[in-house]
Design a protein around this motif. Structure first.
Motif, PDB file in Angstrom:
ATOM      1  N   LEU A  38       0.885  -1.306   0.095  1.00 48.79           N
ATOM      2  CA  LEU A  38       0.063  -0.021   0.032  1.00 48.79           C
ATOM      3  C   LEU A  38       1.071   1.261   0.016  1.00 48.79           C
ATOM      4  CD1 LEU A  38      -2.977   1.137   0.183  1.00 48.79           C
ATOM      5  CD2 LEU A  38      -2.784   0.909   2.576  1.00 48.79           C
ATOM      6  N   ARG A  39       0.692   2.143  -0.825  1.00 48.33           N
ATOM      7  CA  ARG A  39       1.487   3.544  -1.145  1.00 48.33           C
ATOM      8  C   ARG A  39       0.502   4.674  -0.592  1.00 48.33           C
ATOM      9  NH1 ARG A  39       1.548   7.457  -4.888  1.00 48.33           N
ATOM     10  NH2 ARG A  39       0.089   6.282  -6.396  1.00 48.33           N
ATOM     11  N   SER A  40      -0.736   4.647  -0.807  1.00 50.52           N
ATOM     12  CA  SER A  40      -1.451   5.861  -0.405  1.00 50.52           C
ATOM     13  C   SER A  40      -2.866   5.461  -0.375  1.00 50.52           C
ATOM     14  CB  SER A  40      -1.072   7.007  -0.909  1.00 50.52           C
ATOM     15  OG  SER A  40      -1.563   6.843  -2.293  1.00 50.52           O
ATOM     16  N   ILE A  41      -3.638   6.290   0.563  1.00 54.05           N
ATOM     17  CA  ILE A  41      -5.033   6.247   0.383  1.00 54.05           C
ATOM     18  C   ILE A  41      -5.692   7.703   0.562  1.00 54.05           C
ATOM     19  CG2 ILE A  41      -7.158   5.515   1.860  1.00 54.05           C
ATOM     20  CD1 ILE A  41      -5.609   3.212   3.230  1.00 54.05           C
ATOM     21  N   TRP A  42      -6.426   7.868  -0.568  1.00 55.03           N
ATOM     22  CA  TRP A  42      -7.166   9.304  -0.688  1.00 55.03           C
ATOM     23  C   TRP A  42      -8.510   9.294  -0.133  1.00 55.03           C
ATOM     24  CZ3 TRP A  42      -5.958  11.391  -6.160  1.00 55.03           C
ATOM     25  CH2 TRP A  42      -4.367  11.411  -6.337  1.00 55.03           C
ATOM     26  N   ILE A  43      -8.499  10.194   0.929  1.00 53.65           N
ATOM     27  CA  ILE A  43     -10.055  10.368   1.477  1.00 53.65           C
ATOM     28  C   ILE A  43     -10.396  11.550   1.210  1.00 53.65           C
ATOM     29  CG2 ILE A  43     -10.997  10.512   3.777  1.00 53.65           C
ATOM     30  CD1 ILE A  43      -8.930   8.450   4.970  1.00 53.65           C
ATOM     31  N   GLY A  44     -11.880  11.573   0.700  1.00 53.87           N
ATOM     32  CA  GLY A  44     -12.554  12.923   0.641  1.00 53.87           C
ATOM     33  C   GLY A  44     -13.147  13.564   1.650  1.00 53.87           C
ATOM     34  N   CYS A  45     -13.062  15.029   1.929  1.00 51.57           N
ATOM     35  CA  CYS A  45     -13.408  15.719   2.805  1.00 51.57           C
ATOM     36  C   CYS A  45     -13.718  17.037   2.270  1.00 51.57           C
ATOM     37  CB  CYS A  45     -11.915  15.877   3.800  1.00 51.57           C
ATOM     38  SG  CYS A  45     -11.191  14.651   4.593  1.00 51.57           S
TER      39      CYS A  45
END
Length: 117
Positions: A38-45
């Motif tokens: 896993l490199r990154s996780i994008w989360i909407g805010c």
């Protein structure tokens, strides 16, 4: 306008689990290195993307969310989270990596908003 905020973390998955409990957030996408790690996780805010990136733990001094119509969900979240500081307008808490977060209602008093029915 802010497009995104990147936070470095040794464990994006654990940090994402914490952020996805915050009212108004949603999972956008996950990214992996060629190795499959896993490199990154994008989360909407809202209109801002929070990018939790694998690497050295680094974050802004404080990342503060707006209450914005999610009063009941924030009340539940804050009851399950240790509040480390309170001001007239903001409550501050820590994520699982110890980064300082908050929720603010400036210029309105946060206590009166959270305590109203």
């Amino acid at each position: 306008m802010i497009h995104h905020i990147a936070i470095g973390t040794e464990n994006p998955q654990i940090l994402a689990e914490f952020y996805l409990k915050i009212p108004g957030t949603n999972l956008i996408q996950t990214f992996h290195f060629e190795s499959g790690e896993l490199r990154s996780i994008w989360i909407g805010c809202g209109s801002i993307v929070l990018m939790l990136e694998k690497g050295k733990t680094e974050a802004p001094k404080a990342l503060v969310f707006g209450l914005e119509g999610e009063r009941d969900r924030w009340k539940i979240f804050l009851e399950s989270t240790e509040i480390v500081q309170k001001t007239d307008f903001s409550y501050y808490f820590l994520d699982t990596d110890g980064n300082r977060l908050g929720v603010s209602t400036y210029p309105k008093n946060i206590r009166s908003i959270l305590e109203s029915s």
